[in-house]
Design an enzyme around this catalytic site. Sequence first.
Site, PDB file in Angstrom:
ATOM      1  CG  ASP A   1      55.583 -20.389  11.424  1.00 25.58           C
ATOM      2  OD1 ASP A   1      55.779 -20.695  10.237  1.00 25.58           O
ATOM      3  OD2 ASP A   1      54.458 -20.428  11.960  1.00 25.58           O
TER       4      ASP A   1
ATOM      5  CG  HIS B   1      48.526 -24.231  13.097  1.00 28.53           C
ATOM      6  ND1 HIS B   1      47.333 -23.671  12.698  1.00 28.53           N
ATOM      7  CD2 HIS B   1      49.426 -23.215  13.141  1.00 28.53           C
ATOM      8  CE1 HIS B   1      47.500 -22.378  12.501  1.00 28.53           C
ATOM      9  NE2 HIS B   1      48.754 -22.071  12.765  1.00 28.53           N
TER      10      HIS B   1
ATOM     11  CD  GLU C   1      50.430 -22.876   9.707  1.00 25.77           C
ATOM     12  OE1 GLU C   1      49.684 -21.912   9.459  1.00 25.77           O
ATOM     13  OE2 GLU C   1      51.377 -22.812  10.501  1.00 25.77           O
TER      14      GLU C   1
ATOM     15  CD  GLU D   1      55.035 -23.783  12.706  1.00 31.47           C
ATOM     16  OE1 GLU D   1      53.847 -23.511  12.465  1.00 31.47           O
ATOM     17  OE2 GLU D   1      55.529 -23.735  13.852  1.00 31.47           O
TER      18      GLU D   1
END
Length: 389
Positions: A214, A316, A266, A240
């Site tokens: 991420d 998320h 998210e 991500e």
Amino acid sequence: MRIKSVQAWWVRIPIEVAKQHRSDFGQVTTFDAAILRIDTDDGLVGWGEGKNAAGSAGSYGALVHMLNHEIGPQLIGRDPADIGIIWEMLYNGVRHETAAHAGHAMPQLARRGMSVAAISAVDIALWDILGKSLGQPVWRLLGGRKVERMQAYASGGWAAADAIGEQLKSYVAKGGFKALKMRIGAMDGAPHVSAARVRAAKQAIGPDVDLMVDAHGTYTVAEAKRFIKLTADLDLAWFEEPVVADDKPGMAEVRASGSTPIATGESEATRYAFRDLAVLKSADILQPDPAFCGGISEAMKIGTIASAFNLRFAPHLWAGAPCFFAGLHVCAASPASFIIEYSLGANPMIHDLVEETVEAKDGMIAIPEKPGLGFTISERYLEAHAQRI
């Protein structure tokens, strides 16, 4: 049954020094959220959560003020079961009646960001009330529960290259996880530094444990493409938020540059943003946050988009208890869901804010059985950490 009162708090919970971590958000010293309580005239209480800050720490004074002084008064006397009608009323503002008759949205100018964060908190709380009023868990009202337990992934991973392997293996030992996520991106500087950390992690955990990464949207398109090339042989489960959410065409370019699946969402709000991600072929996995995207109602619509475009759905859930439990119910009912985010950073907004024990066993999370969202807020704990604003 009618809505009697609406009250929101900025809840700020200190994180003890030994459990703090540092990332591109800096040193995380508190966990913050806007927590909402809606009471009905027959004694039912629904709890919701809204977000407006990246990560787990931030300022919630404006969002709480909006909920208490702008949104809340519009809800008094309404039927809490009119969840969709209330959502559209808040989204469309003064034109909500015109929009309802016309059959299409006519949203307020401020139709994203804090406005939808406030709607998210209300929506989650109303679903909680509806489930409690009917004596049913929310997933049953959303269409049913496809599994009793769902695979979870441990979300954390900030350590340097020489320690990341041990950090991630400790997650496996703690909850039996078969999938792990670590942070990369601006916190490391150049992509090759992140790639070295990821390579060390993968070597430590082995081929039988999936690894996600991420970047929190901190790479440029060129840097994200370079990272994909540097890690092409590691079979990452997903990459991500490679680039900032506002650059959907750039994210599509990153996705097209390699075979690593791209996950994002998210930072997005409403079904309209996720429609664009799907149409532009920017992502393989959609990740709405129930406390920011528009609540349970909107998250379910986003899951439908994922299913229709043959994409996957993994909300998320680095969040407080109302958002996390909302995500469990959404995942239980969504055909496109396949995995649940479980924070392995310090998260008192889940573990201390509610009376229930929330844990992963054998890498799985149980879907709640109780009516509503299935948790009990510790009101004493909430009051102890509510900010005076």
